[in-house]
Enzyme design. Sequence first.
Site, PDB file in Angstrom:
ATOM      1  N   HIS A 252      17.098 -17.529   3.416  1.00  9.89           N
ATOM      2  CA  HIS A 252      16.969 -16.284   2.650  1.00  9.89           C
ATOM      3  C   HIS A 252      16.081 -15.293   3.388  1.00  9.89           C
ATOM      4  CE1 HIS A 252      13.461 -18.560   1.171  1.00  9.89           C
ATOM      5  NE2 HIS A 252      13.034 -17.576   0.427  1.00  9.89           N
TER       6      HIS A 252
ATOM      7  N   GLU B 259      10.156 -21.080   5.483  1.00 12.09           N
ATOM      8  CA  GLU B 259       9.591 -22.010   4.484  1.00 12.09           C
ATOM      9  C   GLU B 259      10.057 -23.449   4.710  1.00 12.09           C
ATOM     10  OE1 GLU B 259       8.910 -19.191   0.539  1.00 12.09           O
ATOM     11  OE2 GLU B 259      10.691 -20.448   0.618  1.00 12.09           O
TER      12      GLU B 259
ATOM     13  N   HIS C  79       2.117 -17.478  -2.855  1.00 10.60           N
ATOM     14  CA  HIS C  79       2.731 -16.167  -2.602  1.00 10.60           C
ATOM     15  C   HIS C  79       1.752 -15.060  -2.987  1.00 10.60           C
ATOM     16  CE1 HIS C  79       5.956 -19.123  -3.125  1.00 10.60           C
ATOM     17  NE2 HIS C  79       6.691 -18.378  -2.350  1.00 10.60           N
TER      18      HIS C  79
ATOM     19  N   HIS D 176      12.269 -23.132  -4.223  1.00 13.05           N
ATOM     20  CA  HIS D 176      11.370 -22.822  -5.353  1.00 13.05           C
ATOM     21  C   HIS D 176      11.518 -21.367  -5.833  1.00 13.05           C
ATOM     22  CE1 HIS D 176       8.059 -22.163  -2.059  1.00 13.05           C
ATOM     23  NE2 HIS D 176       8.696 -21.036  -2.288  1.00 13.05           N
TER      24      HIS D 176
HETATM   25 FE   FE2 Z   1       8.466 -19.162  -1.414  1.00 10.98          FE
END
Ligand code: FE2
Length: 280
Positions: free
Chosen positions: A193, A240, A59, A12
């Site tokens: 990431h 995530e 977030h 996302h």
């Molecule tokens: Fe995220």
Amino acid sequence: MAKIIAGVATSHVPAIGAAIDLGKSGEAYWQPLFKGYERSKKWMAETKPDVAILVYNDHASAFSLEIIPTFALGCAAEFPIADEGWGPRKVPVVKGHPELAWHIAQSVILDEFDITIVNKMPVDHGLTVPLSLLCGQPAEWPFPVIPLLVNVIQYPPPTGHRCYALGQALRRAVETFDKDLRVVVFGTGGMSHQLQSERAGLINSKFDNRFLDGMAQDPEALTKIQHFEYVREAGSEGIELVMWLIMRGALDRDAREVYRFYHVPASNTAVGHMILENKH
Ligand SMILES: [Fe+2]
């Protein structure tokens, strides 16, 4: 009775939303990424679910470090688009499905998953970017969305094993809702990431592809991956990926992989995407 018919996993990445919103999706850098979602958009338009349950993380848009629910469920009729610093994305307001959402809350809580009930909440790129990737740029989103939030921001996030079990509870909840709804579950975030510190920019395609294989063939093996392994192999934000396991737990053990796409990089992230359909 309601039924979970399919699951969609997708990264996302916020920059993907910005590329769509600023009309940059045809640019050389972005074109290969968006090409990878063409078939998915077609699949979504043909599948026409009645409702989606979208697993993502906030977030610091709706929740700050003051309140950190491990799992939370959006039960509102409507979720405004969050302003993440550049004004809200110009995408349609997200309509919820309070009736099914409250049923899920009751079912999973009585099933001993103490989920937080949220009645007012803006939704950020974690939820809207997957919708844009699968639905394009419609005037209204084609189906209502029930947001299911997971804390993967502040240690300790839930384990992959717990997430998988929540997915199984989610399935039991949906299957006891007495309306004929065809439900698609999204698992979002990932893949490898890391956004900060010495290893910022880390991408591990080998780990990502093994994870995609596991999603298709042996999801239970993925539930054994520990937090330190996610962080070591997939970077600090790779954690995530536990959210994908909620989606996977809600599907048949032998769900059929109908599409897979992997692309490096988008911004500083590996992008992974998979569509799985229940056979039964
Ligand atoms: Fe995220």
